[in-house]
Scaffold this motif. Structure first.
Motif, PDB file in Angstrom:
ATOM      1  N   PHE A 203       0.926  -1.102  -0.009  1.00  0.00           N
ATOM      2  CA  PHE A 203      -0.159  -0.232   0.009  1.00  0.00           C
ATOM      3  C   PHE A 203       0.536   1.328  -0.202  1.00  0.00           C
ATOM      4  N   LEU A 204       2.118   1.165   0.909  1.00  0.00           N
ATOM      5  CA  LEU A 204       3.155   2.400   0.902  1.00  0.00           C
ATOM      6  C   LEU A 204       3.412   2.602  -0.382  1.00  0.00           C
ATOM      7  N   GLN A 205       3.592   1.517  -1.227  1.00  0.00           N
ATOM      8  CA  GLN A 205       4.172   1.663  -2.546  1.00  0.00           C
ATOM      9  C   GLN A 205       3.311   2.395  -3.583  1.00  0.00           C
ATOM     10  N   LEU A 206       2.094   2.470  -3.418  1.00  0.00           N
ATOM     11  CA  LEU A 206       0.884   3.083  -3.932  1.00  0.00           C
ATOM     12  C   LEU A 206       1.236   4.650  -4.040  1.00  0.00           C
ATOM     13  N   GLU A 212      10.748  16.201   0.306  1.00  0.00           N
ATOM     14  CA  GLU A 212      11.727  15.354   0.149  1.00  0.00           C
ATOM     15  C   GLU A 212      12.165  14.289   1.223  1.00  0.00           C
ATOM     16  N   ASN A 213      12.283  14.982   2.498  1.00  0.00           N
ATOM     17  CA  ASN A 213      12.433  14.187   3.491  1.00  0.00           C
ATOM     18  C   ASN A 213      11.968  13.119   3.921  1.00  0.00           C
ATOM     19  N   GLU A 214      10.526  13.517   3.873  1.00  0.00           N
ATOM     20  CA  GLU A 214       9.293  12.503   4.145  1.00  0.00           C
ATOM     21  C   GLU A 214       9.598  11.413   2.915  1.00  0.00           C
ATOM     22  N   ARG A 215       9.717  11.840   2.002  1.00  0.00           N
ATOM     23  CA  ARG A 215       9.629  10.809   0.840  1.00  0.00           C
ATOM     24  C   ARG A 215      10.820   9.798   1.219  1.00  0.00           C
ATOM     25  N   PHE A 216      11.832  10.149   1.757  1.00  0.00           N
ATOM     26  CA  PHE A 216      12.952   9.283   1.973  1.00  0.00           C
ATOM     27  C   PHE A 216      12.533   8.237   3.021  1.00  0.00           C
ATOM     28  N   ALA A 217      12.075   9.065   4.104  1.00  0.00           N
ATOM     29  CA  ALA A 217      11.458   8.093   5.258  1.00  0.00           C
ATOM     30  C   ALA A 217      10.246   7.205   4.909  1.00  0.00           C
ATOM     31  N   HIS A 218       9.563   7.481   3.911  1.00  0.00           N
ATOM     32  CA  HIS A 218       8.389   6.818   3.276  1.00  0.00           C
ATOM     33  C   HIS A 218       9.100   5.599   2.351  1.00  0.00           C
ATOM     34  N   TYR A 219      10.273   5.809   1.800  1.00  0.00           N
ATOM     35  CA  TYR A 219      10.957   4.757   1.063  1.00  0.00           C
ATOM     36  C   TYR A 219      11.404   3.851   1.877  1.00  0.00           C
ATOM     37  N   LEU A 220      12.260   4.131   3.302  1.00  0.00           N
ATOM     38  CA  LEU A 220      12.534   3.331   4.168  1.00  0.00           C
ATOM     39  C   LEU A 220      11.569   2.452   4.605  1.00  0.00           C
ATOM     40  N   GLU A 221      10.506   2.895   5.113  1.00  0.00           N
ATOM     41  CA  GLU A 221       9.409   2.397   5.743  1.00  0.00           C
ATOM     42  C   GLU A 221       8.929   0.992   4.844  1.00  0.00           C
ATOM     43  N   LYS A 222       8.780   1.610   3.671  1.00  0.00           N
ATOM     44  CA  LYS A 222       8.217   0.555   2.626  1.00  0.00           C
ATOM     45  C   LYS A 222       9.376  -0.570   2.365  1.00  0.00           C
ATOM     46  N   THR A 223      10.482  -0.157   2.291  1.00  0.00           N
ATOM     47  CA  THR A 223      11.641  -1.131   2.391  1.00  0.00           C
ATOM     48  C   THR A 223      11.629  -2.211   3.476  1.00  0.00           C
ATOM     49  N   PHE A 224      11.172  -1.695   4.679  1.00  0.00           N
ATOM     50  CA  PHE A 224      11.159  -2.291   5.805  1.00  0.00           C
ATOM     51  C   PHE A 224      10.086  -3.232   5.517  1.00  0.00           C
ATOM     52  N   ASP A 267      19.260  -4.295  -3.836  1.00  0.00           N
ATOM     53  CA  ASP A 267      18.263  -4.750  -4.957  1.00  0.00           C
ATOM     54  C   ASP A 267      17.931  -3.780  -5.704  1.00  0.00           C
ATOM     55  N   ASP A 268      17.846  -2.481  -4.836  1.00  0.00           N
ATOM     56  CA  ASP A 268      17.358  -1.407  -5.702  1.00  0.00           C
ATOM     57  C   ASP A 268      18.500  -0.769  -6.485  1.00  0.00           C
ATOM     58  N   VAL A 269      19.789  -0.797  -5.993  1.00  0.00           N
ATOM     59  CA  VAL A 269      20.956  -0.537  -6.938  1.00  0.00           C
ATOM     60  C   VAL A 269      21.156  -1.402  -7.881  1.00  0.00           C
ATOM     61  N   GLY A 290       7.009   3.182 -11.921  1.00  0.00           N
ATOM     62  CA  GLY A 290       6.812   4.415 -11.294  1.00  0.00           C
ATOM     63  C   GLY A 290       7.421   4.675 -10.103  1.00  0.00           C
ATOM     64  N   LEU A 291       8.354   3.751  -9.547  1.00  0.00           N
ATOM     65  CA  LEU A 291       8.934   3.835  -8.209  1.00  0.00           C
ATOM     66  C   LEU A 291      10.046   4.138  -8.303  1.00  0.00           C
ATOM     67  N   ALA A 292       9.995   5.372  -7.152  1.00  0.00           N
ATOM     68  CA  ALA A 292      11.649   5.976  -6.988  1.00  0.00           C
ATOM     69  C   ALA A 292      12.191   5.331  -5.769  1.00  0.00           C
ATOM     70  N   THR A 293      13.466   4.823  -6.259  1.00  0.00           N
ATOM     71  CA  THR A 293      13.905   3.831  -5.085  1.00  0.00           C
ATOM     72  C   THR A 293      15.279   4.822  -4.684  1.00  0.00           C
ATOM     73  N   GLY A 294      16.029   4.303  -3.759  1.00  0.00           N
ATOM     74  CA  GLY A 294      17.283   4.918  -3.145  1.00  0.00           C
ATOM     75  C   GLY A 294      17.915   5.829  -4.326  1.00  0.00           C
ATOM     76  N   PRO A 295      18.566   5.100  -5.135  1.00  0.00           N
ATOM     77  CA  PRO A 295      19.481   5.745  -6.167  1.00  0.00           C
ATOM     78  C   PRO A 295      18.718   7.095  -6.872  1.00  0.00           C
ATOM     79  N   VAL A 296      17.437   7.056  -7.134  1.00  0.00           N
ATOM     80  CA  VAL A 296      16.773   8.021  -7.621  1.00  0.00           C
ATOM     81  C   VAL A 296      16.404   9.181  -6.698  1.00  0.00           C
TER      82      VAL A 296
END
Lengths: 375, 489
Positions: A203-206, A212-224, A267-269, A290-296
């Motif tokens: 769902f988070l991935q949706l 920007e900062n929130e986005r990174f936290a969002h990404y890490l939460e999704k990753t977890f 994996d994302d790298v 449409g997913l923005a992962t770490g490198p992006v």
């Protein structure tokens, strides 16, 4: 939205800190990085790795019949359903999760009473971890409309979406039955948490965050949720079956969480650096989804133009190529790898609290494998 | 609304009990109750609005191009919605529609047991029994049964329905309005199609829990968490049963992208619909899993998890009989048919009933009886549903499945060759089959009568299992459900 990502801020390697560019200044040269950001294909291993003993050897005796045992759990009378469910248990997967689980089981058992073997219940956790992982792969592939995985066609590609979803449900139910048979309420509850996390991660991935900062936290939460929760909680489950000490349970959980996040970051790298043949699936798949992962997200610091693309989920023609270009011209891949490395050192720090044992050292070694893997 | 006041009073009652016993567990339940009562109030206002918009279908709207049925109620509202229908691509207006369909999902999974019935049963028609006098009979059986089990069940479903995840789905599903994805139909069916609509499984689990009562072996402390003679854990189990059932209603509606025809609309819409359907189904299943884990009884977890596996296998067989597959040539035989139907329609309820007994620490004898009741009642229920097109005038000419009980029994009685001949005679151009012709052939044979016999046989088996419980109003309600299901005239 519940701001569960706050947990990350307590972590010394929190997203916000990592986001600061000063980090890139002290990237240690002792680590080989996967890539420098160019689009070179087919990265090959160097021999420097040979000095590490293969951590996979120690656990392999426990996993000899892993796939046969999983197939027994998946017993059902319908030939086609059986074929579908067994499709990914062909022995060609990495079996990274079961390996980690049995090593953790032995490390905890040794720590507690110097018992080096794996209990049958702990081995069941190894099976269950792989089954839950596979069930989620099957559903993810339908959701993403993927047509290749591990170098072969996906289940939905061969049998259609309807049946694929049912196959995923069946594997999940078989996993739940297997967990229930262990007969430990805490273990059942821990593994049901994993299933919930997997769905919430999806769902988070949706959605994506504007800030920007929130986005990174969002990404890490999704990753977890999507990757690390399964590893962390299966590690915790075997530790509970090993000994009653909550400190050990926490060590196992933290190790699993940190190595799990590192695993996904790499994996994302690899989605940017590896070639399709190696990965068994098309590259830049995340961008296309449409997913923005770490490198992006890291590349965003150098190329703010990426922000708009992230928000529109790379949906305009040329977005994917342009984003790829930006990532390769930035430090994104390197910084993501560095972040993964930080999570791995955290994992090492945690697991080192256990009594020494060959398995504990193998788990330390495993972090290196995670960082240097090319598929 | 009646619903909030009743749950409030229950909460108070439970709260008093908790104070008396100073049990933290009960206190927790009470706070949950209070909380839920508030949310219920909130939701019921929402659903009332949705019901106004989504009332009974009017004939002219059923014939409209877009697969959306509208209420003939509020004139202004209806006009507004009709405008939306013509422009489903209009984002803002489509939102209303989407919200209405989501409200319907919410309403479906809402604790309608005894709660919404007051406001909804007037509008609710049970198509299974409509067209005959048994419609009112069935409603009465259900509403009586609902009263017996006391306050509503689905607090957990409520929690999951009020979650971020499903509001997210609500935002997304609006994109599906105007497409032909089955998810939309499933959502709509929660309002219209009573066969899916009724939380029959949860109700039966509650009734059988109450009919069995506390077990002799359990101590007094254990019985303190009972409300209306039902343990909190059994109520949770009833919700889990409904969650699983709903999850598979949603997962049944996945579309095979490769088989789409151009008339089905853009592939992208269908992919998106699949995504939503998988996610919402998985979300419900995940909630069922955590709910099961919270019961802290590994035997129950194993039982209910295995019924999920059964359900998958059953749906798998069911799918192999989809009309487009043209599998009417398969000679399945009634014995295999019953086995498949048990998996797809009986196992979940049978195993949930058994699990409810396990939660109250009843012995294996009682557990087995509860299992048998769930099994035979479900089979009888399914046979009744399959028979409707053949015995109910209202269904004349409507389509029926070639995998329904009367057809399979007909096939068994006339023999394979004669059946193939009948199929051949009914074959139209292409692969189409004249169902009306087949229907005539089946009605002329013994298939329908055998199916009625079979329905009654399973009804009797279900009734006999109830003898192991002491007489009570809950037992009577379980009996009445069987009588309603086996009444076929």
């Amino acid at each position: 939205m519940v701001k569960r990502w706050l947990i990350w801020c307590n972590n010394p390697h929190s997203a916000v800190r990592v986001m600061r560019p000063f980090f890139s200044a002290f990237i240690s040269s002792s680590y080989r990085f996967l890539h420098t950001g160019t689009r070179a294909c087919c990265y090959s291993k160097t021999h420097s790795e040979a000095k590490y003993k293969d951590p996979f050897k120690l656990g392999s005796s426990d996993l000899k019949t892993l796939y046969d045992d999983i197939k027994k759990e998946l017993f059902n009378t319908t030939k086609e359903l059986k074929d579908m469910c067994e499709y990914y248990f062909d022995g060609k997967g990495k079996a990274f999760r079961p390996m980690l689980v049995v090593l953790m089981a032995r490390a905890c058992n040794t720590h507690y009473n110097n018992f080096r073997e794996v209990h049958p219940a702990q081995r069941s956790i190894a099976l269950v971890a792989e089954m839950i992982h596979t069930a989620s792969l099957v559903h993810d592939d339908v959701i993403d409309g993927a047509n290749a995985r591990r170098g072969k066609q996906t289940v939905n590609q061969i049998w259609g979406e309807r049946k694929a979803v049912l196959a995923g449900d069946f594997i999940l139910s078989a996993a739940s039955v297997a967990v229930a048979r262990i007969g430990n309420a805490a273990v059942i509850s821990i593994l049901s948490q994993v299933i919930e996390d997997l769905v919430r991660g999806e769902f988070l991935q949706l959605g994506s965050k504007e800030n920007e900062n929130e986005r990174f936290a969002h990404y890490l939460e999704k990753t977890f949720k999507k990757t690390a929760s399964l590893i962390a909680n299966s590690c915790k489950a075997v530790s509970i079956l090993a000994c009653p000490d909550p400190k050990v349970h926490e060590i196992a959980y933290q190790y699993g969480k940190n190595i799990g996040i590192a695993f996904q970051l790499i994996d994302d790298v690899l989605d940017f650096t590896s070639c399709a043949d190696q990965l068994g699936k098309p590259t830049a798949a995340d961008l296309r989804l449409g997913l923005a992962t770490g490198p992006v997200l890291f590349a965003c610091q150098k190329f703010p133009e990426l922000n708009a693309m992230i928000l529109r989920r790379f949906s305009l023609p040329g977005d994917v190529e342009q984003a790829w270009q930006y990532v390769s011209e930035s430090d994104g891949v390197r910084q993501t790898t560095f972040l993964a490395q930080r999570y791995c050192s955290e994992a090492i720090k945690e697991i080192s609290k256990l009594q020494p044992s060959p398995e504990r050292d193998a788990l330390i070694q495993l972090t290196e494998t995670v960082l240097t893997r090319d598929k | 609304m009646g619903l909030s006041s009743s749950s409030h009073s229950c909460a108070k009652q439970a709260s008093r009990a908790a104070n008396a016993a100073s049990m933290p567990l009960l206190g927790g339940i009470c706070s949950r109750l209070h909380h839920s009562a508030r949310s219920l109030n909130l939701i019921s206002r929402g659903t009332a609005a949705a019901a106004r918009r989504w009332g009974p279908p009017s004939p002219q709207s059923a014939a409209t191009k877009h697969p959306v049925r509208l209420s003939s109620g509020e004139a202004n509202g209806a006009k507004r919605v009709r405008r939306q229908m013509n422009r489903p691509q209009d984002g803002r207006q489509a939102t209303d529609m989407a919200l209405a369909s989501i409200m319907s999902v919410i309403q479906r999974t809402l604790p309608r047991l005894g709660v919404l019935s007051s406001s909804f049963s007037a509008n609710r028609k049970f198509s299974l029994f409509s067209g005959s006098g048994s419609a009112t009979q069935w409603s009465k059986v259900v509403s009586d049964a609902e009263k017996i089990v006391g306050y509503p069940t689905s607090f957990m479903s409520l929690r999951c329905l009020l979650s971020d995840e499903l509001s997210n789905i609500a935002m997304q599903v609006r994109k599906l309005v105007g497409t032909k994805h089955p998810l939309l139909n499933t959502a709509r069916a929660f309002v219209y199609d009573s066969r899916n609509n009724l939380q029959m499984r949860g109700l039966v689990v509650l009734l059988i829990s109450k009919a069995a009562g506390p077990s002799k072996s359990s101590d007094d402390m254990f019985q303190h968490d009972m409300v209306s003679g039902i343990h909190a854990s059994q109520r949770n189990l009833a919700e889990i049963t409904e969650l699983i059932h709903t999850a598979f209603l949603v997962h049944r509606g996945i579309v095979n992208i490769g088989e789409l025809k151009t008339c089905d609309g853009p592939v992208k819409d269908m992919q998106f619909g699949n995504k939503m359907a998988i996610l919402s189904g998985d979300f419900l299943l995940a909630n069922a899993c955590t709910g099961l884990a919270d019961l802290k009884n590994s035997k129950v977890v194993e039982l209910v998890s295995s019924s999920i596996g059964d359900l998958v296998q059953g749906i798998y067989y069911e799918n192999s009989f989809l009309p487009e597959k043209n599998t009417f040539t398969d000679d399945i035989g009634i014995a295999n048919w019953m086995e498949h139907i048990f998996l797809s329609h009986g196992s979940l309820l049978a195993k949930s009933c058994q699990a409810a007994m396990e939660l109250a620490k009843h012995d294996s004898e009682v557990q087995s009886m509860a299992f048998q009741y769930g099994k035979h009642m479900s089979l009888s229920y399914k046979l009744n549903a399959d028979l409707q097109p053949f015995i109910n005038g209202k269904y004349k000419g409507s389509s029926f499945s070639l995998n329904s009980a009367p057809v399979v029994l007909h096939q068994d009685s006339v023999g394979r060759e004669a059946w193939m001949q009948q199929i051949k005679e009914a074959q139209l151009k292409g692969n189409l089959i004249d169902l009306a012709k087949i229907e005539e052939a089946i009605k002329a044979g013994k298939g329908v009568a055998s199916a009625i016999d079979l329905c009654r046989y399973h009804g009797d088996r279900a009734l006999s299992t109830l003898q192991c419980f002491p007489p009570s109003e809950a037992r009577t309600a379980l009996e009445n459900i069987v009588y309603a299901v086996t009444r076929l005239s």
